[in-house]
Design a protein around this motif. Sequence first.
Motif, PDB file in Angstrom:
ATOM      1  N   ILE A 133      -1.055 -11.068 -38.460  1.00 45.77           N
ATOM      2  CA  ILE A 133      -0.161 -11.886 -37.674  1.00 45.77           C
ATOM      3  C   ILE A 133      -0.678 -12.171 -36.168  1.00 45.77           C
ATOM      4  CG2 ILE A 133       2.218 -12.615 -37.123  1.00 45.77           C
ATOM      5  CD1 ILE A 133       2.451 -11.650 -40.044  1.00 45.77           C
ATOM      6  N   GLY A 134      -0.640 -10.926 -35.755  1.00 53.00           N
ATOM      7  CA  GLY A 134      -0.812 -10.690 -34.146  1.00 53.00           C
ATOM      8  C   GLY A 134       0.529 -11.025 -33.305  1.00 53.00           C
ATOM      9  N   LYS A 135       0.359 -10.863 -32.071  1.00 48.26           N
ATOM     10  CA  LYS A 135       1.426 -10.944 -31.326  1.00 48.26           C
ATOM     11  C   LYS A 135       2.058 -12.269 -31.381  1.00 48.26           C
ATOM     12  CE  LYS A 135       0.988  -6.959 -28.162  1.00 48.26           C
ATOM     13  NZ  LYS A 135       0.937  -6.564 -26.817  1.00 48.26           N
ATOM     14  N   GLN A 136       3.118 -12.601 -31.401  1.00 46.63           N
ATOM     15  CA  GLN A 136       3.541 -14.012 -31.473  1.00 46.63           C
ATOM     16  C   GLN A 136       2.807 -14.970 -32.580  1.00 46.63           C
ATOM     17  OE1 GLN A 136       3.890 -15.282 -27.550  1.00 46.63           O
ATOM     18  NE2 GLN A 136       5.630 -13.853 -27.179  1.00 46.63           N
ATOM     19  N   GLY A 137       2.229 -14.642 -33.471  1.00 49.68           N
ATOM     20  CA  GLY A 137       1.360 -15.212 -34.344  1.00 49.68           C
ATOM     21  C   GLY A 137       0.221 -15.849 -34.043  1.00 49.68           C
ATOM     22  N   ARG A 138      -0.614 -15.267 -32.862  1.00 46.27           N
ATOM     23  CA  ARG A 138      -1.486 -15.742 -32.374  1.00 46.27           C
ATOM     24  C   ARG A 138      -2.835 -15.663 -32.951  1.00 46.27           C
ATOM     25  NH1 ARG A 138      -0.367 -13.702 -26.314  1.00 46.27           N
ATOM     26  NH2 ARG A 138       1.186 -15.341 -25.566  1.00 46.27           N
ATOM     27  N   VAL A 139      -2.975 -14.530 -33.684  1.00 46.63           N
ATOM     28  CA  VAL A 139      -4.300 -14.110 -34.612  1.00 46.63           C
ATOM     29  C   VAL A 139      -4.105 -15.125 -35.865  1.00 46.63           C
ATOM     30  CG1 VAL A 139      -5.328 -12.533 -36.079  1.00 46.63           C
ATOM     31  CG2 VAL A 139      -4.128 -11.656 -33.748  1.00 46.63           C
ATOM     32  N   ALA A 140      -2.898 -15.134 -36.562  1.00 47.87           N
ATOM     33  CA  ALA A 140      -2.735 -16.055 -37.624  1.00 47.87           C
ATOM     34  C   ALA A 140      -2.964 -17.444 -37.256  1.00 47.87           C
ATOM     35  CB  ALA A 140      -1.506 -15.981 -38.182  1.00 47.87           C
ATOM     36  N   LYS A 141      -2.585 -18.139 -36.089  1.00 43.36           N
ATOM     37  CA  LYS A 141      -3.097 -19.259 -35.663  1.00 43.36           C
ATOM     38  C   LYS A 141      -4.342 -19.847 -35.338  1.00 43.36           C
ATOM     39  CE  LYS A 141      -1.439 -22.682 -32.378  1.00 43.36           C
ATOM     40  NZ  LYS A 141      -0.832 -22.882 -30.747  1.00 43.36           N
ATOM     41  N   SER A 142      -4.970 -18.668 -34.938  1.00 48.16           N
ATOM     42  CA  SER A 142      -6.451 -18.754 -34.586  1.00 48.16           C
ATOM     43  C   SER A 142      -7.185 -18.683 -36.130  1.00 48.16           C
ATOM     44  CB  SER A 142      -6.923 -17.358 -33.910  1.00 48.16           C
ATOM     45  OG  SER A 142      -6.373 -17.534 -32.515  1.00 48.16           O
ATOM     46  N   ILE A 143      -6.635 -17.856 -36.907  1.00 51.07           N
ATOM     47  CA  ILE A 143      -7.268 -17.974 -38.271  1.00 51.07           C
ATOM     48  C   ILE A 143      -7.194 -19.362 -38.908  1.00 51.07           C
ATOM     49  CG2 ILE A 143      -7.280 -17.048 -40.686  1.00 51.07           C
ATOM     50  CD1 ILE A 143      -6.488 -14.231 -39.128  1.00 51.07           C
ATOM     51  N   ARG A 144      -6.020 -19.842 -39.051  1.00 49.49           N
ATOM     52  CA  ARG A 144      -5.787 -21.126 -39.480  1.00 49.49           C
ATOM     53  C   ARG A 144      -6.809 -22.269 -38.725  1.00 49.49           C
ATOM     54  NH1 ARG A 144       0.104 -19.279 -39.739  1.00 49.49           N
ATOM     55  NH2 ARG A 144       0.175 -18.880 -42.216  1.00 49.49           N
ATOM     56  N   THR A 145      -6.758 -22.095 -37.441  1.00 45.29           N
ATOM     57  CA  THR A 145      -7.477 -23.264 -36.838  1.00 45.29           C
ATOM     58  C   THR A 145      -9.016 -23.354 -37.377  1.00 45.29           C
ATOM     59  OG1 THR A 145      -6.216 -22.917 -34.770  1.00 45.29           O
ATOM     60  CG2 THR A 145      -8.333 -23.851 -34.455  1.00 45.29           C
ATOM     61  N   VAL A 146      -9.397 -22.090 -37.305  1.00 49.96           N
ATOM     62  CA  VAL A 146     -10.875 -21.995 -37.882  1.00 49.96           C
ATOM     63  C   VAL A 146     -11.064 -22.664 -39.251  1.00 49.96           C
ATOM     64  CG1 VAL A 146     -12.749 -20.345 -38.504  1.00 49.96           C
ATOM     65  CG2 VAL A 146     -11.469 -20.226 -36.466  1.00 49.96           C
ATOM     66  N   VAL A 147     -10.087 -22.107 -40.194  1.00 46.05           N
ATOM     67  CA  VAL A 147     -10.152 -22.707 -41.500  1.00 46.05           C
ATOM     68  C   VAL A 147     -10.258 -24.245 -41.566  1.00 46.05           C
ATOM     69  CG1 VAL A 147      -8.936 -22.284 -43.991  1.00 46.05           C
ATOM     70  CG2 VAL A 147      -9.445 -20.200 -42.306  1.00 46.05           C
ATOM     71  N   TYR A 148      -8.961 -24.506 -40.958  1.00 44.90           N
ATOM     72  CA  TYR A 148      -8.670 -26.000 -40.948  1.00 44.90           C
ATOM     73  C   TYR A 148      -9.813 -26.712 -40.341  1.00 44.90           C
ATOM     74  CZ  TYR A 148      -3.705 -24.443 -41.848  1.00 44.90           C
ATOM     75  OH  TYR A 148      -2.672 -23.980 -42.385  1.00 44.90           O
ATOM     76  N   ALA A 149     -10.576 -26.291 -39.426  1.00 47.78           N
ATOM     77  CA  ALA A 149     -11.653 -27.006 -38.709  1.00 47.78           C
ATOM     78  C   ALA A 149     -12.902 -27.120 -39.854  1.00 47.78           C
ATOM     79  CB  ALA A 149     -12.050 -26.501 -37.494  1.00 47.78           C
ATOM     80  N   ALA A 150     -13.152 -25.793 -40.237  1.00 49.60           N
ATOM     81  CA  ALA A 150     -14.227 -25.997 -41.302  1.00 49.60           C
ATOM     82  C   ALA A 150     -13.876 -26.583 -42.584  1.00 49.60           C
ATOM     83  CB  ALA A 150     -14.277 -24.418 -41.823  1.00 49.60           C
ATOM     84  N   ALA A 151     -12.571 -26.464 -42.828  1.00 43.15           N
ATOM     85  CA  ALA A 151     -12.261 -27.624 -44.073  1.00 43.15           C
ATOM     86  C   ALA A 151     -12.214 -29.071 -43.762  1.00 43.15           C
ATOM     87  CB  ALA A 151     -10.830 -27.311 -44.786  1.00 43.15           C
ATOM     88  N   GLY A 152     -12.043 -29.306 -42.679  1.00 44.82           N
ATOM     89  CA  GLY A 152     -11.762 -30.633 -42.447  1.00 44.82           C
ATOM     90  C   GLY A 152     -13.147 -31.550 -42.424  1.00 44.82           C
ATOM     91  N   SER A 153     -14.187 -30.774 -42.275  1.00 41.34           N
ATOM     92  CA  SER A 153     -15.560 -31.485 -42.587  1.00 41.34           C
ATOM     93  C   SER A 153     -16.111 -31.442 -43.983  1.00 41.34           C
ATOM     94  CB  SER A 153     -16.217 -30.847 -41.352  1.00 41.34           C
ATOM     95  OG  SER A 153     -16.590 -29.345 -41.960  1.00 41.34           O
ATOM     96  N   THR A 154     -15.385 -30.615 -44.795  1.00 43.10           N
ATOM     97  CA  THR A 154     -16.011 -30.326 -45.902  1.00 43.10           C
ATOM     98  C   THR A 154     -15.088 -30.943 -47.331  1.00 43.10           C
ATOM     99  OG1 THR A 154     -15.529 -28.270 -46.072  1.00 43.10           O
ATOM    100  CG2 THR A 154     -17.708 -28.524 -45.288  1.00 43.10           C
ATOM    101  N   GLN A 155     -13.771 -30.837 -47.108  1.00 38.44           N
ATOM    102  CA  GLN A 155     -12.712 -31.114 -47.969  1.00 38.44           C
ATOM    103  C   GLN A 155     -12.300 -32.201 -47.987  1.00 38.44           C
ATOM    104  OE1 GLN A 155     -11.854 -29.013 -50.581  1.00 38.44           O
ATOM    105  NE2 GLN A 155     -13.178 -27.452 -49.910  1.00 38.44           N
ATOM    106  N   GLN A 156     -12.240 -33.008 -49.034  1.00 42.83           N
ATOM    107  CA  GLN A 156     -11.144 -34.226 -49.109  1.00 42.83           C
ATOM    108  C   GLN A 156      -9.822 -34.125 -49.153  1.00 42.83           C
ATOM    109  OE1 GLN A 156     -12.799 -37.075 -48.732  1.00 42.83           O
ATOM    110  NE2 GLN A 156     -14.707 -36.046 -48.541  1.00 42.83           N
ATOM    111  N   LYS A 157      -9.433 -32.846 -49.647  1.00 42.85           N
ATOM    112  CA  LYS A 157      -8.003 -32.273 -49.824  1.00 42.85           C
ATOM    113  C   LYS A 157      -7.430 -31.825 -48.694  1.00 42.85           C
ATOM    114  CE  LYS A 157      -8.257 -31.922 -54.921  1.00 42.85           C
ATOM    115  NZ  LYS A 157      -7.817 -31.021 -55.845  1.00 42.85           N
ATOM    116  N   LYS A 158      -6.000 -31.927 -48.376  1.00 44.41           N
ATOM    117  CA  LYS A 158      -5.597 -31.042 -47.079  1.00 44.41           C
ATOM    118  C   LYS A 158      -5.670 -29.576 -47.600  1.00 44.41           C
ATOM    119  CE  LYS A 158      -2.605 -31.650 -43.386  1.00 44.41           C
ATOM    120  NZ  LYS A 158      -3.225 -31.763 -42.182  1.00 44.41           N
TER     121      LYS A 158
END
Length: 77
Positions: free
Chosen positions: A45-70
């Motif tokens: 999770i990290g301090k104030q959720g920063r690590v979790a937010k960063s992980i989500r950002t990378v995953v969402y960016a990778a999924a946005g280009s390959t997945q048709q689903k949210k």
Amino acid sequence: MEELILTIVKPLVDYPEDVKILVNEDEGRITYQLSVHKEDMGKVIGKQGRVAKSIRTVVYAAAGSTQQKKVFLEIID
């Protein structure tokens, strides 16, 4: 996508063997539920959720280009 999440999370934790991902796929969305050892929860999770937010950002960016689903990433106990 699961391999990407594991590649990001396993080096962060002290108990990489306890990292598990459950996938729930519904109509229009895919939810990845990340489970780690209780002692590693703060590291993911990290301090104030920063690590979790960063992980989500990378995953969402990778999924946005390959997945048709949210795509969603949840960190669970």
